[in-house]
Design a protein around this motif. Structure first.
Motif, short mmCIF file in Angstrom:
data_model
loop_
_atom_site.label_atom_id
_atom_site.label_comp_id
_atom_site.label_asym_id
_atom_site.label_seq_id
_atom_site.Cartn_x
_atom_site.Cartn_y
_atom_site.Cartn_z
N VAL A 112 0.88 -1.17 0.00
CA VAL A 112 0.00 0.00 0.00
C VAL A 112 0.92 1.22 0.00
N ILE A 164 1.76 4.07 0.64
CA ILE A 164 1.54 5.31 1.38
C ILE A 164 2.87 5.72 2.02
N GLY A 190 -1.39 7.58 -12.49
CA GLY A 190 -0.81 7.83 -11.17
C GLY A 190 -1.40 9.06 -10.50
N GLY A 203 -4.85 8.35 -9.47
CA GLY A 203 -4.75 7.45 -8.32
C GLY A 203 -4.48 8.20 -7.03
N ILE A 204 -3.62 9.20 -7.09
CA ILE A 204 -3.33 10.01 -5.89
C ILE A 204 -4.59 10.75 -5.44
N PHE A 224 -6.94 8.33 -3.86
CA PHE A 224 -6.55 7.94 -2.51
C PHE A 224 -7.17 8.86 -1.46
N LEU A 266 -6.69 4.70 -4.40
CA LEU A 266 -5.43 4.74 -5.14
C LEU A 266 -5.50 3.78 -6.33
N PHE A 267 -5.93 2.57 -6.08
CA PHE A 267 -6.01 1.56 -7.14
C PHE A 267 -7.13 1.88 -8.14
N PHE A 316 -6.11 4.85 -10.25
CA PHE A 316 -5.12 4.48 -11.25
C PHE A 316 -5.80 3.81 -12.44
#
Length: 160
Positions: free
Chosen positions: A22, A24, A87, A90-91, A94, A102-103, A106
């Motif tokens: 993960v 983070i 990406g 994804g951020i 999150f 996040l996933f 993405f």
């Protein structure tokens, strides 16, 4: 080193392993730092050998995690632009939906970027799947290095 201090090092390594899966926390850096502190505090041949093994494992897998999946992505034709968009989304994801965002972000970012590029669902989804496989492969390679480092440390603590 006392048992309590070794427990703290072990917890830091565990948090580092979770940080690899993960993303983070800087997982590899946590594992490296925890083993470095342990080696410095413990001293001796075994401690420094474990530190050397951990360092080599983390460095080698760090190089492989960027080269192997990258070549795979190049062969499949997924551009860096799509990875960057995936990406970034994804951020954002999150923070919208902690951890799983996040996933999901993405995947969404990759798909939207590839759909714009390919103009067909089938090709966009194929590229998204290839990118996801590459990211997963990268994560597994990094996790392997972390597990080798953690295993070397755990073996030294257990048997030394």
């Amino acid at each position: 080193m006392s048992a309590g201090e070794e427990l703290l090092v072990g917890l830091a390594i565990l948090v580092g392993l979770v940080g690899i899966v993960v993303p983070i926390l800087p997982g590899v850096l946590l594992i490296f730092a925890a083993i470095a502190v342990w080696a410095f505090m413990t001293g001796g041949t075994v401690a420094w050998t474990v530190f050397a093994v951990a360092t080599v494992a983390l460095l080698v897998t760090g190089v492989v995690k960027y080269t192997w999946p990258g070549k795979r992505l190049q062969r499949s034709g997924v551009p860096n632009r799509s990875l960057i968009i995936g990406g970034l989304v994804g951020i954002v994801g999150f923070f919208v939906i902690p951890v799983i965002g996040l996933f999901l972000g993405f995947l969404l970012g990759m798909y939207v970027s590839e759909a714009q590029r390919h103009r067909t669902h089938k090709d966009a989804w194929r590229s998204t799947v290839e990118a996801t496989k590459a990211v997963g492969l990268s994560m597994l390679v990094e996790l392997l290095g972390g597990l080798v480092a953690a295993g070397a440390w755990f073996g030294a603590v257990l048997f030394a």
